[in-house]
Design a protein around this motif. Structure first.
Motif, PDB file in Angstrom:
ATOM      1  N   LEU A  17      19.612 -30.567   6.518  1.00  0.00           N
ATOM      2  CA  LEU A  17      19.565 -31.756   5.709  1.00  0.00           C
ATOM      3  C   LEU A  17      17.935 -31.977   5.101  1.00  0.00           C
ATOM      4  O   LEU A  17      18.005 -32.454   4.071  1.00  0.00           O
ATOM      5  CB  LEU A  17      20.252 -32.920   6.425  1.00  0.00           C
ATOM      6  N   ARG A  18      17.129 -31.888   6.162  1.00  0.00           N
ATOM      7  CA  ARG A  18      15.602 -31.979   5.431  1.00  0.00           C
ATOM      8  C   ARG A  18      15.320 -30.815   4.574  1.00  0.00           C
ATOM      9  O   ARG A  18      14.791 -31.331   3.379  1.00  0.00           O
ATOM     10  CB  ARG A  18      14.802 -31.988   6.762  1.00  0.00           C
ATOM     11  N   LEU A  19      16.013 -29.684   4.676  1.00  0.00           N
ATOM     12  CA  LEU A  19      15.468 -28.792   3.859  1.00  0.00           C
ATOM     13  C   LEU A  19      16.100 -29.068   2.263  1.00  0.00           C
ATOM     14  O   LEU A  19      15.754 -28.839   1.396  1.00  0.00           O
ATOM     15  CB  LEU A  19      15.773 -27.272   4.423  1.00  0.00           C
ATOM     16  N   LEU A  20      17.396 -29.542   2.505  1.00  0.00           N
ATOM     17  CA  LEU A  20      18.113 -29.810   1.361  1.00  0.00           C
ATOM     18  C   LEU A  20      17.507 -30.863   0.323  1.00  0.00           C
ATOM     19  O   LEU A  20      17.383 -30.823  -0.813  1.00  0.00           O
ATOM     20  CB  LEU A  20      19.520 -30.131   1.612  1.00  0.00           C
ATOM     21  N   ASP A  21      16.846 -31.942   1.237  1.00  0.00           N
ATOM     22  CA  ASP A  21      16.029 -33.113   0.587  1.00  0.00           C
ATOM     23  C   ASP A  21      14.755 -32.779   0.199  1.00  0.00           C
ATOM     24  O   ASP A  21      14.332 -33.386  -0.824  1.00  0.00           O
ATOM     25  CB  ASP A  21      16.056 -34.173   1.645  1.00  0.00           C
ATOM     26  N   GLU A  22      14.262 -31.881   1.121  1.00  0.00           N
ATOM     27  CA  GLU A  22      12.809 -31.701   0.761  1.00  0.00           C
ATOM     28  C   GLU A  22      12.366 -30.235   0.240  1.00  0.00           C
ATOM     29  O   GLU A  22      11.009 -30.120  -0.246  1.00  0.00           O
ATOM     30  CB  GLU A  22      11.912 -31.997   1.823  1.00  0.00           C
ATOM     31  N   PHE A  23      13.111 -29.393   0.154  1.00  0.00           N
ATOM     32  CA  PHE A  23      12.559 -27.948  -0.052  1.00  0.00           C
ATOM     33  C   PHE A  23      13.503 -27.254  -1.266  1.00  0.00           C
ATOM     34  O   PHE A  23      12.921 -26.656  -2.077  1.00  0.00           O
ATOM     35  CB  PHE A  23      12.768 -26.924   1.285  1.00  0.00           C
ATOM     36  N   CYS A  24      14.951 -27.285  -0.959  1.00  0.00           N
ATOM     37  CA  CYS A  24      15.547 -26.624  -2.090  1.00  0.00           C
ATOM     38  C   CYS A  24      16.901 -27.514  -2.218  1.00  0.00           C
ATOM     39  O   CYS A  24      17.367 -27.624  -1.168  1.00  0.00           O
ATOM     40  CB  CYS A  24      15.923 -25.112  -1.787  1.00  0.00           C
ATOM     41  N   PRO A  25      17.474 -27.855  -3.210  1.00  0.00           N
ATOM     42  CA  PRO A  25      18.673 -28.375  -3.185  1.00  0.00           C
ATOM     43  C   PRO A  25      20.052 -27.583  -3.054  1.00  0.00           C
ATOM     44  O   PRO A  25      20.950 -28.099  -2.841  1.00  0.00           O
ATOM     45  CB  PRO A  25      18.978 -28.719  -5.074  1.00  0.00           C
ATOM     46  N   ASN A  26      20.046 -26.274  -2.952  1.00  0.00           N
ATOM     47  CA  ASN A  26      21.007 -25.502  -2.567  1.00  0.00           C
ATOM     48  C   ASN A  26      20.774 -24.713  -1.402  1.00  0.00           C
ATOM     49  O   ASN A  26      19.975 -23.790  -1.596  1.00  0.00           O
ATOM     50  CB  ASN A  26      21.523 -24.781  -3.664  1.00  0.00           C
ATOM     51  N   PHE A  27      21.460 -24.669  -0.325  1.00  0.00           N
ATOM     52  CA  PHE A  27      21.655 -23.720   0.800  1.00  0.00           C
ATOM     53  C   PHE A  27      22.818 -22.932   0.748  1.00  0.00           C
ATOM     54  O   PHE A  27      23.721 -23.495   0.518  1.00  0.00           O
ATOM     55  CB  PHE A  27      20.922 -24.260   2.025  1.00  0.00           C
ATOM     56  N   ALA A  28      22.880 -21.765   1.066  1.00  0.00           N
ATOM     57  CA  ALA A  28      24.104 -20.865   1.473  1.00  0.00           C
ATOM     58  C   ALA A  28      23.956 -20.105   2.771  1.00  0.00           C
ATOM     59  O   ALA A  28      22.755 -19.597   2.663  1.00  0.00           O
ATOM     60  CB  ALA A  28      24.778 -20.219   0.072  1.00  0.00           C
ATOM     61  N   LEU A  29      24.809 -20.085   3.648  1.00  0.00           N
ATOM     62  CA  LEU A  29      24.956 -18.951   4.509  1.00  0.00           C
ATOM     63  C   LEU A  29      25.509 -17.958   4.281  1.00  0.00           C
ATOM     64  O   LEU A  29      26.634 -17.890   3.963  1.00  0.00           O
ATOM     65  CB  LEU A  29      25.260 -19.479   6.073  1.00  0.00           C
ATOM     66  N   VAL A  30      24.842 -16.677   4.318  1.00  0.00           N
ATOM     67  CA  VAL A  30      25.433 -15.416   3.930  1.00  0.00           C
ATOM     68  C   VAL A  30      25.431 -14.602   5.350  1.00  0.00           C
ATOM     69  O   VAL A  30      24.491 -14.340   5.850  1.00  0.00           O
ATOM     70  CB  VAL A  30      25.084 -14.571   3.005  1.00  0.00           C
ATOM     71  N   SER A  31      26.700 -14.012   5.726  1.00  0.00           N
ATOM     72  CA  SER A  31      26.782 -13.194   7.195  1.00  0.00           C
ATOM     73  C   SER A  31      27.257 -11.744   6.636  1.00  0.00           C
ATOM     74  O   SER A  31      28.116 -11.593   5.569  1.00  0.00           O
ATOM     75  CB  SER A  31      27.509 -13.895   8.083  1.00  0.00           C
ATOM     76  N   GLY A  32      27.011 -10.767   7.431  1.00  0.00           N
ATOM     77  CA  GLY A  32      27.556  -9.504   7.417  1.00  0.00           C
ATOM     78  C   GLY A  32      26.942  -8.628   8.569  1.00  0.00           C
ATOM     79  O   GLY A  32      26.443  -9.432   9.602  1.00  0.00           O
ATOM     80  N   GLN A  33      27.129  -7.390   8.622  1.00  0.00           N
ATOM     81  CA  GLN A  33      26.594  -6.562   9.651  1.00  0.00           C
ATOM     82  C   GLN A  33      26.271  -5.327   8.968  1.00  0.00           C
ATOM     83  O   GLN A  33      26.712  -5.002   7.991  1.00  0.00           O
ATOM     84  CB  GLN A  33      27.636  -6.627  10.865  1.00  0.00           C
ATOM     85  N   THR A  34      25.720  -4.595   9.650  1.00  0.00           N
ATOM     86  CA  THR A  34      25.495  -3.178   9.259  1.00  0.00           C
ATOM     87  C   THR A  34      26.565  -2.413   8.910  1.00  0.00           C
ATOM     88  O   THR A  34      26.717  -1.781   7.717  1.00  0.00           O
ATOM     89  CB  THR A  34      24.602  -2.442   9.947  1.00  0.00           C
ATOM     90  N   GLU A  35      27.703  -2.416   9.794  1.00  0.00           N
ATOM     91  CA  GLU A  35      28.892  -1.842   9.567  1.00  0.00           C
ATOM     92  C   GLU A  35      29.741  -2.470   8.221  1.00  0.00           C
ATOM     93  O   GLU A  35      30.691  -1.973   7.799  1.00  0.00           O
ATOM     94  CB  GLU A  35      29.843  -1.934  10.827  1.00  0.00           C
ATOM     95  N   MET A  36      29.617  -3.723   8.107  1.00  0.00           N
ATOM     96  CA  MET A  36      30.094  -4.319   6.992  1.00  0.00           C
ATOM     97  C   MET A  36      29.089  -5.003   6.044  1.00  0.00           C
ATOM     98  O   MET A  36      28.713  -6.237   6.307  1.00  0.00           O
ATOM     99  CB  MET A  36      31.252  -5.524   7.493  1.00  0.00           C
ATOM    100  N   TYR A  37      28.715  -4.147   5.040  1.00  0.00           N
ATOM    101  CA  TYR A  37      27.621  -4.259   4.304  1.00  0.00           C
ATOM    102  C   TYR A  37      27.785  -6.046   3.687  1.00  0.00           C
ATOM    103  O   TYR A  37      28.356  -6.262   3.203  1.00  0.00           O
ATOM    104  CB  TYR A  37      27.393  -3.439   3.001  1.00  0.00           C
ATOM    105  N   PRO A  38      26.545  -6.550   3.814  1.00  0.00           N
ATOM    106  CA  PRO A  38      26.501  -7.880   3.490  1.00  0.00           C
ATOM    107  C   PRO A  38      26.470  -8.310   1.925  1.00  0.00           C
ATOM    108  O   PRO A  38      25.759  -7.217   1.246  1.00  0.00           O
ATOM    109  CB  PRO A  38      25.252  -8.485   4.201  1.00  0.00           C
ATOM    110  N   GLY A  39      26.947  -9.272   1.557  1.00  0.00           N
ATOM    111  CA  GLY A  39      27.578 -10.207   2.224  1.00  0.00           C
ATOM    112  C   GLY A  39      28.930 -10.000   2.477  1.00  0.00           C
ATOM    113  O   GLY A  39      29.746  -9.666   1.863  1.00  0.00           O
TER     114      GLY A  39
END
Length: 543
Positions: free
Chosen positions: A321-343
């Protein structure tokens, strides 16, 4: 096993009536920069310090490097290793390897020398692109001399290369600037990327040109990029990992600009965001925490940031919440792994203020994600099971390990080794790991590998290694150890830590060593790591 899976030769490609390999419909990673150069030729592709390289210049340089490798007589499918930290020269060499129809084998530069030696031998690498500074290390140089691997040096500002060894700069100073006429099939092996295995030995994850390429368009759409927007992307994470590599290739495919940084320094990153107007930042939660706390942040103009992508682990509600308010208006979490090329999954920006916890979100546009029981049946909402995937970005398999490949792909799905559930809205929630893997500071560390080193010490009776939540590292590698009662003197934490540093890569060394009277055990004598994680979950928050 098919040839594309073994990596010994490319799979058959279509040929025209004259016997020439058709390029009409192929998917090849080297073609990404070739095509982008035709459209965005004068646009800046790469920035590193004071150095800039346009798409046209990058295309010409990578073509020349490809011709250099082919001039060495390397056959199609030959493995070319890379032991480099982020640089423009590294990107040139990487793309040149792909254009030559060869197999890129990136190696984590923080690995111990014996682990590097294992990868070189296992992948049958005979040529290695290596940073001059790394080549100067006696142990690494001795390894190359002993194994007969031929080095080709990346020479960066301030480096002095030894005489008689060719450099990337020399390779791209002359030769044809045209795309090599090389047969490359879409399903052909493009890279072998080694990831820590739970057995302690690294596994070589094989990907084709098509499997990596398939996720690039998905990333562009998911992240809202377009040729007209001309995003400027960060390149802070190491390019020898799949996460930053997929960012690089996605940015180049859409005509973006990559700002290459050689390691993470909060002040330098903030300066780069302001100076180069970076609009898409990709980092780890620990990095964003450090950027937020950096004293110069308030004085920097960060208004260019439109999206910050985080990976490897969720963030705490307070930090996010601090990052959204003070750093950048949009954040997203992207996951994957070497076996399942991200995202492979994305916890979308519009969900960030709605849900908190270990959310991984939904499958990306090219992926299907589900939760599976032990019998192969897919489970319903709120039922706990293994997280499994389907999609074109799944690996070909593990190099020289058909048994592990079959196990990871049973029931027609890729098995992640992670435990989770889907909520009532279809959002994926990560719960725990089935595999004994710790994800710390952007690196995957096999706990059994660390345990084996601990158990080599004569003063150790038993040991268990787990990852515990940590604000900086995401998960901190934590060793729980019981001492031998018959030792001549009590084993100290400093003594055991020094032992670990002598036998492990720096990122694999436990952050803390905790001595216990006994480890929790099952009735059959198996250590209960889940109990260690539960009991000591708040260990670092209390310190």
């Amino acid at each position: 096993m098919p040839a594309a899976t073994t990596g010994l030769a490319p799979s058959p490609a279509l040929a025209d009536s004259q016997g020439q390999i058709s390029r009409i419909s192929r998917i090849a990673l080297g073609d990404v920069i070739h095509r982008s150069a035709r459209r965005f030729g004068a646009r800046t592709a790469l920035i590193e310090g004071e150095h800039r390289m346009s798409y046209g210049e990058l295309d010409a340089a990578t073509n020349r490097f490809a011709h250099h490798l082919l001039g060495l007589g390397l056959p199609s499918g030959a493995r070319v290793g890379m032991l480099c930290n982020n640089s423009i020269q590294m990107v040139v060499a990487m793309l040149g390897i792909q254009k030559a129809g060869l197999v890129w084998v990136p190696i984590n530069t923080a690995l111990a020398v014996d682990a590097i030696g294992y990868i070189l031998a296992h992948a049958e690498v005979r040529h290695l692109v290596i940073d001059t500074a790394l080549h100067a290390k006696p142990a690494l140089r001795a390894l190359l001399d002993d194994t007969g691997v031929a080095p080709l040096l990346c020479v960066l500002d301030g480096d002095t290369p030894p005489a008689g060894i060719p450099t990337v700069a020399q390779a791209i100073a002359q030769g044809p600037q045209t795309l090599p006429d090389v047969a490359i099939d879409s399903g052909q092996l493009a890279l072998i990327m080694y990831t820590s295995g739970t057995t302690g030995r690294q596994k070589g994850v094989m990907h084709s040109h098509a499997s990596v390429h398939s996720v690039l368009l998905s990333n562009m759409v998911e992240w809202g990029s377009s040729p007209e927007r001309a995003d400027v992307w960060s390149s802070v994470l190491p390019l020898f990992h799949c996460g930053q590599h997929t960012v690089l290739m996605s940015a180049l495919a859409v005509g973006g600009t990559l700002v290459i940084l050689r390691g993470f320094d909060p002040g330098a990153v903030l300066g780069a965001i302001e100076r180069h107007r970076i609009s898409v930042m990709v980092g780890l939660p620990m990095m964003y925490g450090a950027l937020l706390a950096q004293p110069q942040r308030a004085a920097r103009d960060l208004s260019s940031l439109r999206l910050c992508v985080y990976a490897m682990a969720p963030m705490s509600r307070t930090l996010l919440l601090r990052l959204l308010d003070e750093f950048c208006p949009n954040f997203a979490l992207v996951s994957g792994q070497t076996e399942m090329y991200p995202g492979a999954t994305i916890f979308e920006a519009h969900e960030q203020r709605k849900r908190f916890g270990s959310y991984w979100g939904v499958g990306t546009l090219v992926n299907e994600v589900s939760v599976m029981g032990d019998d192969g049946a897919l489970l319903g909402p709120n039922e706990v099971g293994e997280i499994v995937f389907r999609g074109p970005n799944v690996m070909l398999g593990y190099y020289k390990d058909p048994e592990a490949t079959a196990n990871a792909q049973r029931f027609g799905w890729h098995h992640s080794g992670d435990l989770g559930k889907l909520d009532d809205d279809g959002q994926l929630i990560f719960l725990d790991r089935l595999k004994d893997m710790v994800k710390s500071g952007g690196e995957n560390v096999a706990s059994i590998k660390v345990e084996e080193v601990l158990l080599r010490h004569p003063g150790v009776m038993n040991a268990a290694v787990v990852g515990l939540p940590h604000d900086h590292w995401g998960e901190a590698i934590t060793a729980f150890v019981t001492r031998r009662p018959d030792a001549q003197s009590p084993l100290t934490e400093a003594e055991l830590a020094a032992h670990c540093k002598a036998h492990l890569g720096g990122f694999e060394v436990p952050k803390e060593i905790v001595f216990l009277e006994a480890l929790p055990m099952t009735s059959t004598g198996k250590i209960q790591k889940f109990e260690l994680r539960q009991v000591h979950r708040g260990y670092y928050s209390r310190r």
